[in-house]
Design a protein around this motif. Sequence first.
Motif, PDB file in Angstrom:
ATOM      1  N   GLU A  14       0.848  -1.194   0.000  1.00  0.00           N
ATOM      2  CA  GLU A  14       0.000   0.000   0.000  1.00  0.00           C
ATOM      3  C   GLU A  14       0.882   1.242   0.000  1.00  0.00           C
ATOM      4  OE1 GLU A  14      -2.939   2.231   3.147  1.00  0.00           O
ATOM      5  OE2 GLU A  14      -3.295   0.086   2.786  1.00  0.00           O
ATOM      6  N   ARG A  16       0.968   5.728  -0.690  1.00  0.00           N
ATOM      7  CA  ARG A  16       0.175   6.963  -0.708  1.00  0.00           C
ATOM      8  C   ARG A  16       0.886   8.089  -1.446  1.00  0.00           C
ATOM      9  NH1 ARG A  16      -4.308   6.658   2.407  1.00  0.00           N
ATOM     10  NH2 ARG A  16      -4.424   4.888   3.847  1.00  0.00           N
ATOM     11  N   ASN A  52      -8.063   6.047  -5.961  1.00  0.00           N
ATOM     12  CA  ASN A  52      -7.612   4.804  -5.334  1.00  0.00           C
ATOM     13  C   ASN A  52      -7.713   3.662  -6.344  1.00  0.00           C
ATOM     14  OD1 ASN A  52      -7.391   6.318  -2.998  1.00  0.00           O
ATOM     15  ND2 ASN A  52      -9.330   5.608  -2.151  1.00  0.00           N
ATOM     16  N   ASP A  86      -0.979  -1.054  -4.299  1.00  0.00           N
ATOM     17  CA  ASP A  86      -2.298  -0.592  -3.849  1.00  0.00           C
ATOM     18  C   ASP A  86      -2.187   0.901  -3.520  1.00  0.00           C
ATOM     19  OD1 ASP A  86      -4.867  -0.379  -2.976  1.00  0.00           O
ATOM     20  OD2 ASP A  86      -4.595  -1.541  -1.142  1.00  0.00           O
ATOM     21  N   HIS A  88      -3.440   4.602  -2.611  1.00  0.00           N
ATOM     22  CA  HIS A  88      -4.498   5.346  -1.936  1.00  0.00           C
ATOM     23  C   HIS A  88      -4.130   6.827  -1.949  1.00  0.00           C
ATOM     24  CE1 HIS A  88      -6.765   1.941  -0.122  1.00  0.00           C
ATOM     25  NE2 HIS A  88      -5.606   1.332  -0.280  1.00  0.00           N
ATOM     26  N   LYS A  89      -5.092   7.642  -2.286  1.00  0.00           N
ATOM     27  CA  LYS A  89      -4.848   9.077  -2.295  1.00  0.00           C
ATOM     28  C   LYS A  89      -4.492   9.560  -0.888  1.00  0.00           C
ATOM     29  CE  LYS A  89      -8.834  10.202  -3.921  1.00  0.00           C
ATOM     30  NZ  LYS A  89      -9.949  11.044  -4.417  1.00  0.00           N
TER      31      LYS A  89
END
Length: 208
Positions: A14, A16, A52, A86, A88-89
Amino acid sequence: MSKTVYLNINEITEVRHKEIQLKDVADVYCDDSATMNKCKAMRIKTIHLDQNKRYVESALDVIKKLVEMDPTISVTNVGKVEYIIDYHKPKPPYWAWQWAKTIFVCIICFCGASFAIMTFNNDVSVTDVFKEIYKIVMRKESSGFTIMEVSYSVGLFLGIVGFFNHFAKFKINTDPTPIEVEMRLYEDNVSKTLIQNDGRKESDIDVT
């Protein structure tokens, strides 16, 4: 002189931020520290969409970029062949909303577990069994609230804590809890499904 670079790419990572470096998704090792640092800092992907999304990538593309960056290195991949980024904003944490969701889930779980326990006790007539046992042992009628009910309730609580190996932030032993095992299995199945779906080339709708 050829320098060997070892890659251990995680199955899913993940992130960002939009500029993805190799160190974000993999562990990198090389005897030469300068080469290792250069490989870690290499950019492997730039995310352009501001939403996302999960991206399925191939370790072969990473190896190709590494060799193009430095033809003198030899890359050995000891991790996943296909992996997932993955994205995510980035957003500020909403602590009030997170606590509200946590409390809501706790209430739902508590009510659901209570209902399940009550229906089970009703199905097997636990109350009647306790009354009969109390009458046989004590030679008098049960009031409905005796040492048997108290012991059963305490034992039920201790049994649940023992089974789930978890109470608040404390664990009985170092084994993963059943919930952790199920969550890891779920995450593994999700990752495998994403990778398999990305590899499908059929144009028809697949419902299997």
